[in-house]
Scaffold this active site. Structure first.
Site, PDB file in Angstrom:
ATOM      1  N   CYS A   1      60.320  -9.331  12.856  1.00  0.00           N
ATOM      2  CA  CYS A   1      59.680  -8.184  13.497  1.00  0.00           C
ATOM      3  C   CYS A   1      60.215  -7.956  14.906  1.00  0.00           C
ATOM      4  CB  CYS A   1      58.160  -8.380  13.534  1.00  0.00           C
ATOM      5  SG  CYS A   1      57.397  -8.249  11.896  1.00  0.00           S
TER       6      CYS A   1
ATOM      7  N   ALA B   1      82.346 -25.294   8.121  1.00  0.00           N
ATOM      8  CA  ALA B   1      83.650 -25.794   7.679  1.00  0.00           C
ATOM      9  C   ALA B   1      83.872 -27.238   8.119  1.00  0.00           C
ATOM     10  CB  ALA B   1      84.755 -24.893   8.226  1.00  0.00           C
TER      11      ALA B   1
END
Length: 637
Positions: free
Chosen positions: A181, A129
């Site tokens: 992973c 933002a």
């Protein structure tokens, strides 16, 4: 003397009559009503700024009350912007405060809207933002003041287009990421389990991400373990049955048990079947729902595992300490046993499932959403227990999952005061007095550090663009019309982008006949026109709405009265070649006690080797002046 006169006497004496007289008509946009925003709103109201627009999309949480002093307990769950405006308005009845409960990135807050303000004060804590507001201010050519705090640290930076560097001139560090992973199969820290629960499990069960195939495809391309990824794909596909159960009212009660069995038992057993994965790390332990609930299940960790922390004691129901579980302990800071986490997991899953059945399409994590926070707390702690990792309290999970930086009210107050001082310098146009100010925690004797502002980065992709504005109806305006209209008589080859999307280039212009709306280029977005040869700078076109008075039979767009003329693009300095290593022909000095090497004999011209090399090059070397040349030799004077 009236109360109004008494209120403004000191401000007028400090600011001077000329500047003070301008404040009531100065239009200020304040973005953010959090820690800095509350303090800043109070400051600018008391200073005398007369027309303030306050925008914030957040609601008040109980945790805000210790530092955001415009809010009270009765205001919890209400809009921050609305409550802050109501509270601060009483400080100065002469001030007009317009609160907006919305997202600053919504399309109606476009460049033309930003151009209606004299100054923008940024009090956001969200990087995306902040970058958006920075770009809008650069495009609208409106000065702004950027700010931020982190604990005892703080900074304030005034930004003026073409005069100072903008927020994006210096690249910001990207948030830390973890390998797929590690998150999915081999967590070793509490944060791994929290990220798994927040970013993966929430999406799989309650969000749009049904198979997470994109993330796994990226991981496979990056060379992660192919066998692990194949197993993770199977697990992801199995979530479809669970997702269906969560959205079916008749199966809702059994769905939470189904979710538990899948992710904390079946999935872990599937991972244990991959024996190679656990050669150098401690394998996880599948959790037993009934055993945990009746107290017969125990986690025994005889040694500190390589993938977590343990005290080597038997852990019954996941708790070896009762220090944090006394009735007097604060709820969010109470240590949860394994049974507590299972109960919390079941109840939070049922609450979230009920919301889906009542019409919510998707539910994503929000630190202020109690149901989501309970789910992430319970599921991450259960995963931690299975992998032998220490669990976290609900408060700690909220801090880590919500990326919460500790906020201190005093730092917010100091930064807010500095913002007002820099804003006054901007209104005076005292650009030589603008400073970037930092609050330093490691220098108590000199807590404030001021830095002379530097000019824009010539290679910045935000503030160095040439901005222009086109008012249009995206449903009727074609891409080619906008590009041709902005380029005018300029016939150079260009490519057109929207953010990172290529919309056209010299060899592919199929989209030129399509409307902007069909390309999802609408109000509030930008088109970037890039010179293919890199000779001229980029033209960035801000799209805004047509005025209501625009004739229906007129073209569906209004071009700028003065077409943009981009300057030459900056050229990066060529990289200087490395200086070759100088090879010396000097003889090294002899070591102590050694004889110096004898001088090399001077190579005579008539030496056989030298003579042979010259003859190979086509030259004839004669031994003396009386030498005669052969007949087939041509002598050159």
């Amino acid at each position: 003397m009236s109360s109004a006169s008494r209120r403004t006497t000191h401000a007028e004496a400090i600011l001077g009559p000329e500047l003070f007289a301008r404040l009531p008509d100065t239009k200020v946009l304040l973005v953010g009503a959090g820690g800095i925003g509350c303090e800043l709103l109070k400051n600018i109201v008391l200073t005398g700024f007369g027309d303030i627009t306050l925008l914030d999309l957040d609601t008040i949480d109980v945790s805000n009350l210790n530092r955001q002093f415009l809010f009270r307990k009765k205001d919890v769950k209400q809009s921050k912007a609305l409550v802050a405006a109501q509270t601060a308005g009483a400080f100065n009845p002469n001030v007009k405060i317009t609160p907006i409960f919305a997202n600053i990135k919504e399309p109606q807050y476009d460049v033309e809207w930003f151009q209606g303000f004299n100054i923008v004060l940024n009090a956001l804590d969200n990087l995306d933002a902040r970058r958006h507001v920075n770009k809008m201010c650069m495009a609208a050519n409106v000065p702004s003041v950027e700010s931020g705090t982190a604990g005892y640290l703080g900074q304030v930076q005034p930004l003026v287009k073409d005069l100072t560097e903008c927020f994006d001139c210096i690249p910001k560090p990207t948030p830390k990421t973890f390998p797929v992973c590690t998150i999915r199969s081999t967590p070793s820290q509490p944060i791994h389990c929290i990220v798994w629960s927040k970013s993966y499990l929430m999406g799989q069960l309650f969000g749009e991400d049904e198979d997470a195939s994109g993330e796994l495809d990226d991981a496979e391309k990056q060379g992660e373990n192919a066998q692990e990824i194949a197993t993770l794909r199977e697990q992801a596909q199995a979530f479809q049955a669970v997702r269906k159960a969560l959205r079916t009212p008749s199966e809702a009660n059994a769905a939470s048990r189904m979710v538990f069995e899948k992710i904390f038992n079946t999935d872990i057993r599937n991972l244990l079947a991959m024996s190679d994965m656990w050669r150098s790390r401690t394998p996880p332990i599948p959790l037993n729902f009934d055993g945990i609930m009746d107290g017969t299940f125990s986690l025994r960790q005889n040694a500190p595992p390589t993938n977590g922390q343990s005290n080597g004691q038997p852990v019954v129901n996941g708790s070896t300490s009762t220090n944090g579980s006394t009735p007097a302990a604060i709820k969010d800071q109470r240590a949860l046993s394994l049974k507590d986490n299972v109960s919390l997991f079941v109840s939070s899953t049922q609450r979230l499932a009920s919301r889906l059945q009542q019409g919510e399409e998707t539910i994503s994590f929000d630190k202020d959403d109690d149901d989501a926070l309970d789910f992430v707390t319970a599921s991450s702690n259960l995963r931690s227990a299975a992998y032998g990792i220490d669990g976290k309290t609900r408060w700690e999970v909220k801090e880590m999952a919500g990326n919460i930086i500790p906020a201190i009210a005093t730092t917010n107050a100091i930064v807010s005061g500095l913002i007002v001082l820099q804003a006054l310098n901007l209104l005076r146009k005292s650009y030589n007095k603008l400073r970037s100010v930092h609050i330093l925690a490691n220098k108590p004797n000199v807590p404030l550090s001021t830095i002379q502002l530097v000019g824009p980065n010539p290679f910045c992709g935000i503030c160095r663009d040439t901005y222009t504005k086109v008012l249009c109806d995206p449903s009727r305006t074609r891409l080619g019309d906008v590009v041709k209209g902005v380029m005018g008589d300029d016939e150079r080859e260009v490519s057109v982008y929207e953010d990172k999307r290529v919309l056209s280039d010299p060899e592919w212009n199929d989209n030129n006949e399509r409307t902007l709306e069909s390309l999802n280029v609408t109000r509030g977005k930008f088109l970037s026109i890039v010179d293919e040869d890199g000779e001229l700078g980029t033209i960035t076109v801000a799209l805004a709405a047509l005025p209501e008075s625009h004739p229906a039979d007129a073209p569906p767009f209004i071009l700028p009265s003065v077409l943009p003329k981009p300057p030459p693009a900056p050229k990066k300095a060529p990289v200087a070649p490395e200086t070759p290593v100088k090879i010396t022909r000097k003889r090294p000095a002899p070591a102590d006690g050694e004889e110096p090497p004898s001088k090399r004999a001077r190579l005579e011209l008539n030496s056989p080797s030298k003579k042979q090399r010259l003859e190979d090059d086509g030259l004839i070397v004669m031994d003396g002046a009386d030498d005669m040349l052969e007949d087939d030799i041509i002598e050159i004077d």
